[in-house]
Design an enzyme around this catalytic site. Structure first.
Site, PDB file in Angstrom:
ATOM      1  N   LYS A 176       5.107   9.722   8.275  1.00 45.95           N
ATOM      2  CA  LYS A 176       4.907   9.244   9.648  1.00 45.95           C
ATOM      3  C   LYS A 176       5.920   9.842  10.637  1.00 45.95           C
ATOM      4  O   LYS A 176       5.729  10.940  11.104  1.00 45.95           O
ATOM      5  CB  LYS A 176       4.901   7.720   9.673  1.00 45.95           C
ATOM      6  CG  LYS A 176       3.751   7.173   8.752  1.00 45.95           C
ATOM      7  CD  LYS A 176       3.282   5.823   9.144  1.00 45.95           C
ATOM      8  CE  LYS A 176       2.334   5.201   8.153  1.00 45.95           C
ATOM      9  NZ  LYS A 176       0.942   5.405   8.388  1.00 45.95           N
ATOM     10  N   TYR A 214       0.865  -1.178   0.000  1.00 42.56           N
ATOM     11  CA  TYR A 214       0.000   0.000   0.000  1.00 42.56           C
ATOM     12  C   TYR A 214       0.896   1.221   0.000  1.00 42.56           C
ATOM     13  O   TYR A 214       1.790   1.333   0.846  1.00 42.56           O
ATOM     14  CB  TYR A 214      -0.900  -0.012   1.239  1.00 42.56           C
ATOM     15  CG  TYR A 214      -1.764   1.219   1.392  1.00 42.56           C
ATOM     16  CD1 TYR A 214      -2.858   1.435   0.570  1.00 42.56           C
ATOM     17  CD2 TYR A 214      -1.488   2.167   2.380  1.00 42.56           C
ATOM     18  CE1 TYR A 214      -3.661   2.564   0.712  1.00 42.56           C
ATOM     19  CE2 TYR A 214      -2.289   3.297   2.543  1.00 42.56           C
ATOM     20  CZ  TYR A 214      -3.368   3.485   1.709  1.00 42.56           C
ATOM     21  OH  TYR A 214      -4.160   4.605   1.858  1.00 42.56           O
ATOM     22  N   ASP A 231       9.419   2.751  -0.666  1.00 42.89           N
ATOM     23  CA  ASP A 231       8.422   3.418   0.171  1.00 42.89           C
ATOM     24  C   ASP A 231       8.761   3.076   1.614  1.00 42.89           C
ATOM     25  O   ASP A 231       8.440   1.997   2.109  1.00 42.89           O
ATOM     26  CB  ASP A 231       7.017   2.913  -0.207  1.00 42.89           C
ATOM     27  CG  ASP A 231       5.938   3.492   0.695  1.00 42.89           C
ATOM     28  OD1 ASP A 231       6.285   4.104   1.729  1.00 42.89           O
ATOM     29  OD2 ASP A 231       4.744   3.311   0.378  1.00 42.89           O
TER      30      ASP A 231
HETATM   31  N1  HOZ Z   1      -0.363   3.066   6.333  1.00 39.62           N
HETATM   32  C1  HOZ Z   1      -1.386   3.253   7.286  1.00 39.62           C
HETATM   33  C2  HOZ Z   1      -2.036   1.968   7.676  1.00 39.62           C
HETATM   34  N2  HOZ Z   1      -1.472   0.825   7.175  1.00 39.62           N
HETATM   35  C3  HOZ Z   1      -2.346   4.241   6.790  1.00 39.62           C
HETATM   36  C4  HOZ Z   1      -3.197   4.791   7.858  1.00 39.62           C
HETATM   37  C5  HOZ Z   1      -4.490   5.252   7.310  1.00 39.62           C
HETATM   38  O1  HOZ Z   1      -4.834   4.878   6.184  1.00 39.62           O
HETATM   39  O2  HOZ Z   1      -5.165   5.972   8.024  1.00 39.62           O
END
Ligand code: HOZ
Length: 425
Positions: free
Chosen positions: A265, A142, A237
């Protein structure tokens, strides 16, 4: 849960699904989310005054625990001088210097406001630099929610059953080649099938949005070599792994030099920040130097920069990685021995302060493996822990985080809770 339930009922009327990011909803584990009114160290305090040991850590940023005094002081000091200028400010320069010092592959960096912006911009930059259109990503990885990348995606997209989001034109999705992670043959075949067409390969070097998956020996090296041989850029990433597993991220641990890196983050210290950077000749394709446009009114915002600088300086000074790794091993050992005692098949991938659990007998090397996990059982495990005051990510396809504030009693208590919940499953 009276107050949380009441807030959620009000939220549902005006906010889709009652949440401002889908991962916060409890749909895949059942029940409804609690609301948080404050957080300190390793603890969340809910609107109903329950104290929870938090292993979500605001989905990664809170490596120093919540509400750290030094980060708060940095924000307060910056706040005295104004919240946003729309001009360059001194914090941005310090942030760029710090990022370059800690992640040397980043010769030049551009700040933005989220991990999504960082990966989206890195993709556009790669296309502009190589003058090619196609990209390769990996199933279950993701990279935020931009159009090119929301194809076979992990995190909330996978959790809620929409790995290929509606609303993305087929023509865009066709430019994204999706491969299984940890399969070197698939990389070679994809390059062979698309000669001279791949602008970039984007990868979470340790995929952490599908649960946690670690690379097979030599896999990332193969990826690096294949990109170089085919004139494609390699984008790491490291939005989740950057500054979390080592000061220089996975690229430091694995000794791989990507062309571009996406960050987020931790570099915001809890405020909204993203960044992308890498080889100077590539970064200099960005406007105003080059023809690839990318911009942001609040990019390099002084409050966010001040918070992020404090977070990074603390990591640079204290280098807490060995200690965090020890806490990670303590949790993994507790989970493994509880599952063994119960006779429950499980995989517990862990590296440093990141861990997840798949209730499956098969080794998990990619999305397909992750999907063999028993997500219903995970839901029971999640709720058993929550009932006893331990908050894990509310999805079988996310990764839990540990902070420096978890040392001692928080980790001991969490291990005891997870042990007894697993034995009771
Ligand atoms: N990468 C975060 C969760 N795997 C994203 C947090 C979100 O989408 O709020």
């Amino acid at each position: 849960m009276d107050i949380s339930n009441d807030l959620f009922a009000r939220a549902l009327k005006l906010i889709p699904g009652g949440v401002n990011s889908p991962v916060r909803a409890f749909r895949s584990v059942g029940g409804s989310p609690f609301f948080v009114k404050s957080a300190h160290g390793a603890t969340l305090v809910t609107a109903d005054d329950r104290e929870l040991i938090d292993f979500v850590c605001t989905w990664g940023p809170a490596i120093h625990g919540h509400n750290h005094p030094r980060i708060k002081r940095a924000i307060a000091t910056a706040l005295e001088n104004g919240t946003s200028f729309g001009t360059p400010n001194p914090y941005e320069v310090r942030m760029a210097e710090l990022i370059h010092e800690l992640v040397p592959s980043i010769e030049k960096v551009r700040m933005c406001n989220s991990g999504t912006e960082a990966t989206m911009s890195a993709i556009r930059l790669s296309r502009g630099f190589t003058r090619r259109d196609k990209i390769i990503k990996f199933a279950g990885c993701y990279h935020g929610h931009s159009d090119s990348l929301l194809v076979k995606a992990g995190s909330g997209a996978l959790t809620h059953g929409n790995p290929d989001s509606a609303g993305i034109p087929a023509a865009f999705a066709r430019e994204t080649v999706v491969l299984p992670y940890n399969d070197t043959g698939a990389i070679d075949s994809a390059f062979a099938a698309n000669p001279g067409a791949i602008a970039a390969v984007i990868v979470e070097p340790y995929p952490a949005n599908v649960g946690l998956i670690l690379p097979l020996p030599g896999y990332l090296e193969h990826l690096r070599k294949a990109c170089t041989a085919n004139g494609a850029l390699l984008i790491f990433d490291e939005v989740m792994t950057g500054f979390r597993l080592a000061r220089g991220g996975v690229q430091e641990i694995e000794r791989i030099v990507p062309d571009l890196t996406a960050l987020g983050k931790i570099i915001g210290g809890g405020l909204p920040v993203g960044a992308f950077g890498g080889r100077a000749e590539v970064m200099d394709m960005l406007a105003p130097v080059g023809p690839v446009y990318q911009a942001g009114t609040l990019s390099g915002n002084p409050l966010a920069m001040a918070a992020g600088i404090a977070a990074l300086e603390m990591l640079n000074e204290s280098r807490p990685y060995a200690g965090l790794g020890g806490l990670g091993v303590q949790i993994r050992d507790a989970l493994v021995s509880a599952c063994r005692a119960k006779g429950l098949a499980a995989q517990v991938p862990q590296t440093g302060s990141m861990f997840s659990i798949f209730f499956t007998a098969s080794e998990v090397r990619n999305l397909e493996g992750a999907l063999t996990g028993d997500a219903k059982l995970f839901g029971r495990f999640f709720h058993g822990c929550l009932k006893e005051g331990v908050y894990l990510p509310p999805s079988a396809y996310e990764t839990a985080f540990i902070s420096t504030a978890h040392h001692g009693s928080a980790i001991d208590r969490a291990c005891a809770v997870m042990d007894s919940v697993i034995r009771g499953l």
